[in-house]
Design a protein around this motif. Structure first.
Motif, PDB file in Angstrom:
ATOM      1  N   GLN A 154      71.415  93.622 -26.762  1.00  0.00           N
ATOM      2  CA  GLN A 154      71.560  92.292 -27.339  1.00  0.00           C
ATOM      3  C   GLN A 154      72.010  91.294 -26.269  1.00  0.00           C
ATOM      4  N   VAL A 155      72.866  91.719 -25.343  1.00  0.00           N
ATOM      5  CA  VAL A 155      73.297  90.854 -24.240  1.00  0.00           C
ATOM      6  C   VAL A 155      72.096  90.548 -23.342  1.00  0.00           C
ATOM      7  N   VAL A 156      71.274  91.545 -23.081  1.00  0.00           N
ATOM      8  CA  VAL A 156      70.060  91.320 -22.286  1.00  0.00           C
ATOM      9  C   VAL A 156      69.182  90.275 -22.974  1.00  0.00           C
ATOM     10  N   ASN A 157      68.986  90.413 -24.273  1.00  0.00           N
ATOM     11  CA  ASN A 157      68.159  89.445 -24.999  1.00  0.00           C
ATOM     12  C   ASN A 157      68.796  88.057 -24.994  1.00  0.00           C
ATOM     13  N   TYR A 158      70.108  87.985 -25.050  1.00  0.00           N
ATOM     14  CA  TYR A 158      70.777  86.681 -25.002  1.00  0.00           C
ATOM     15  C   TYR A 158      70.581  86.043 -23.623  1.00  0.00           C
ATOM     16  N   ILE A 159      70.646  86.844 -22.568  1.00  0.00           N
ATOM     17  CA  ILE A 159      70.388  86.310 -21.216  1.00  0.00           C
ATOM     18  C   ILE A 159      68.951  85.795 -21.147  1.00  0.00           C
ATOM     19  N   ARG A 160      67.998  86.511 -21.727  1.00  0.00           N
ATOM     20  CA  ARG A 160      66.598  86.031 -21.778  1.00  0.00           C
ATOM     21  C   ARG A 160      66.509  84.714 -22.548  1.00  0.00           C
ATOM     22  N   PHE A 161      67.279  84.594 -23.615  1.00  0.00           N
ATOM     23  CA  PHE A 161      67.318  83.355 -24.393  1.00  0.00           C
ATOM     24  C   PHE A 161      67.850  82.214 -23.529  1.00  0.00           C
ATOM     25  N   LEU A 162      68.930  82.455 -22.775  1.00  0.00           N
ATOM     26  CA  LEU A 162      69.490  81.429 -21.873  1.00  0.00           C
ATOM     27  C   LEU A 162      68.478  81.029 -20.805  1.00  0.00           C
ATOM     28  N   GLN A 163      67.718  82.011 -20.311  1.00  0.00           N
ATOM     29  CA  GLN A 163      66.712  81.717 -19.299  1.00  0.00           C
ATOM     30  C   GLN A 163      65.624  80.802 -19.850  1.00  0.00           C
ATOM     31  N   LYS A 164      65.208  81.038 -21.081  1.00  0.00           N
ATOM     32  CA  LYS A 164      64.185  80.168 -21.705  1.00  0.00           C
ATOM     33  C   LYS A 164      64.749  78.764 -21.947  1.00  0.00           C
ATOM     34  N   GLU A 165      66.002  78.688 -22.318  1.00  0.00           N
ATOM     35  CA  GLU A 165      66.635  77.397 -22.601  1.00  0.00           C
ATOM     36  C   GLU A 165      66.844  76.569 -21.329  1.00  0.00           C
ATOM     37  N   SER A 166      66.941  77.229 -20.183  1.00  0.00           N
ATOM     38  CA  SER A 166      67.252  76.520 -18.921  1.00  0.00           C
ATOM     39  C   SER A 166      66.053  75.815 -18.308  1.00  0.00           C
ATOM     40  N   LYS A 167      64.879  75.956 -18.873  1.00  0.00           N
ATOM     41  CA  LYS A 167      63.673  75.347 -18.281  1.00  0.00           C
ATOM     42  C   LYS A 167      63.720  73.857 -18.319  1.00  0.00           C
ATOM     43  N   VAL A 208      72.471  83.573 -13.710  1.00  0.00           N
ATOM     44  CA  VAL A 208      71.553  84.549 -14.316  1.00  0.00           C
ATOM     45  C   VAL A 208      70.288  83.876 -14.832  1.00  0.00           C
ATOM     46  N   VAL A 209      70.160  82.555 -14.582  1.00  0.00           N
ATOM     47  CA  VAL A 209      68.963  81.841 -15.037  1.00  0.00           C
ATOM     48  C   VAL A 209      68.052  81.454 -13.870  1.00  0.00           C
ATOM     49  N   THR A 210      68.266  82.078 -12.707  1.00  0.00           N
ATOM     50  CA  THR A 210      67.407  81.798 -11.552  1.00  0.00           C
ATOM     51  C   THR A 210      66.083  82.547 -11.681  1.00  0.00           C
ATOM     52  N   ASP A 211      65.106  82.134 -10.877  1.00  0.00           N
ATOM     53  CA  ASP A 211      63.802  82.809 -10.897  1.00  0.00           C
ATOM     54  C   ASP A 211      63.937  84.270 -10.475  1.00  0.00           C
ATOM     55  N   LYS A 212      64.853  84.539  -9.556  1.00  0.00           N
ATOM     56  CA  LYS A 212      65.065  85.923  -9.104  1.00  0.00           C
ATOM     57  C   LYS A 212      65.454  86.819 -10.280  1.00  0.00           C
ATOM     58  N   VAL A 213      66.452  86.404 -11.048  1.00  0.00           N
ATOM     59  CA  VAL A 213      66.921  87.219 -12.173  1.00  0.00           C
ATOM     60  C   VAL A 213      65.890  87.216 -13.299  1.00  0.00           C
ATOM     61  N   ASP A 219      70.665  87.545 -35.710  1.00  0.00           N
ATOM     62  CA  ASP A 219      71.577  88.692 -35.648  1.00  0.00           C
ATOM     63  C   ASP A 219      71.707  89.235 -34.232  1.00  0.00           C
ATOM     64  N   VAL A 220      70.576  89.399 -33.565  1.00  0.00           N
ATOM     65  CA  VAL A 220      70.576  89.935 -32.196  1.00  0.00           C
ATOM     66  C   VAL A 220      71.250  88.955 -31.244  1.00  0.00           C
ATOM     67  N   LEU A 221      70.878  87.678 -31.338  1.00  0.00           N
ATOM     68  CA  LEU A 221      71.427  86.687 -30.412  1.00  0.00           C
ATOM     69  C   LEU A 221      72.922  86.432 -30.645  1.00  0.00           C
ATOM     70  N   MET A 222      73.374  86.512 -31.880  1.00  0.00           N
ATOM     71  CA  MET A 222      74.803  86.287 -32.161  1.00  0.00           C
ATOM     72  C   MET A 222      75.664  87.376 -31.517  1.00  0.00           C
ATOM     73  N   ILE A 223      75.211  88.617 -31.622  1.00  0.00           N
ATOM     74  CA  ILE A 223      75.959  89.715 -30.989  1.00  0.00           C
ATOM     75  C   ILE A 223      75.908  89.577 -29.480  1.00  0.00           C
ATOM     76  N   GLY A 224      74.722  89.287 -28.945  1.00  0.00           N
ATOM     77  CA  GLY A 224      74.592  89.092 -27.501  1.00  0.00           C
ATOM     78  C   GLY A 224      75.453  87.951 -26.999  1.00  0.00           C
ATOM     79  N   GLN A 225      75.460  86.848 -27.746  1.00  0.00           N
ATOM     80  CA  GLN A 225      76.268  85.690 -27.366  1.00  0.00           C
ATOM     81  C   GLN A 225      77.756  86.036 -27.397  1.00  0.00           C
ATOM     82  N   THR A 262      63.344  93.190 -14.701  1.00  0.00           N
ATOM     83  CA  THR A 262      62.979  93.755 -15.998  1.00  0.00           C
ATOM     84  C   THR A 262      64.220  93.815 -16.881  1.00  0.00           C
ATOM     85  N   ASP A 263      64.009  94.004 -18.165  1.00  0.00           N
ATOM     86  CA  ASP A 263      65.146  94.147 -19.079  1.00  0.00           C
ATOM     87  C   ASP A 263      65.986  95.365 -18.708  1.00  0.00           C
ATOM     88  N   GLY A 264      65.321  96.426 -18.267  1.00  0.00           N
ATOM     89  CA  GLY A 264      66.030  97.633 -17.853  1.00  0.00           C
ATOM     90  C   GLY A 264      66.926  97.376 -16.652  1.00  0.00           C
TER      91      GLY A 264
END
Length: 186
Positions: free
Chosen positions: A173-186, A135-140, A95-101, A144-146
């Motif tokens: 939810q967008v923040v969490n989706y970006i975190r999801f993309l970051q985990k997927e980019s490894k 947005v999937v770089t080590d810098k980003v 639910d969270v990721l679908m809205i963020g996506q 923090t989520d904030g």
């Protein structure tokens, strides 16, 4: 006796008068205050001679806010925003990721790409002097989520604010989706 007869006639006359008024469907022909029965409708782009700038488009009065709106408390304060905790931290359910996506693909993907790694092939990006960062770089990833929420809300660098594009209720939810993309980019 005559007094009683006069009262009966008066009551009967009043009843007849009231029933005659009701025969027209209880509609009066008298408009006591102009435009109360039918107020003039003005379209947004229509000329309005009673408006100071002659535009039918009206702005809300100063210092007003929509019902349910919470002002962003970290406006212009990145340091304070970085400490803002994510109420959905770690929630990666569908639910969270679908809205963020949905909001990421609608608002962010044009510049940052579908996977967040940038979109150099986009016609929008091709015409930009400064290319949007990934947005999937080590810098980003180190933000923090904030901090991410703050950048979405207020913008950063040449990126403008997306507070009016991504509703307040869905930015986490967008923040969490970006975190999801970051985990997927490894």
């Amino acid at each position: 006796m005559k007094a009683q007869f006069d009262k009966i006639i008066l009551v009967t006359a009043a009843a007849l008068a009231l029933s005659a008024c009701g025969a027209k469907g209880n509609k009066t022909n008298v408009e006591l205050i102009q435009d109360m029965m039918e107020s003039p409708a003005i379209k947004a782009q229509e000329y309005d001679e009673s408006s100071p700038n002659h535009s039918g488009m009206r702005v809300p009065a100063d210092k007003t806010a929509p019902v349910g709106f919470t002002p962003y408390q970290f406006k212009g304060n990145l340091e304070g925003a970085s400490k803002n905790p994510n109420p959905l931290a770690g929630k990666m359910d569908d639910d969270v990721l679908m809205i963020g996506q949905k909001y990421f693909e609608t608002q962010c993907m044009v510049c940052h790409g579908q996977k967040g790694a940038g979109n150099p092939d986009s016609n929008v990006v091709k015409n930009m002097a400064l290319k949007p960062p990934s947005v999937v770089t080590d810098k980003v990833k180190g933000w923090t989520d904030g901090h991410l929420y703050h950048v979405i809300t207020e913008g950063q660098g040449v990126m403008g604010p997306y507070a009016s594009h991504v509703p307040q209720a869905y930015r986490w939810q967008v923040v969490n989706y970006i975190r999801f993309l970051q985990k997927e980019s490894k």
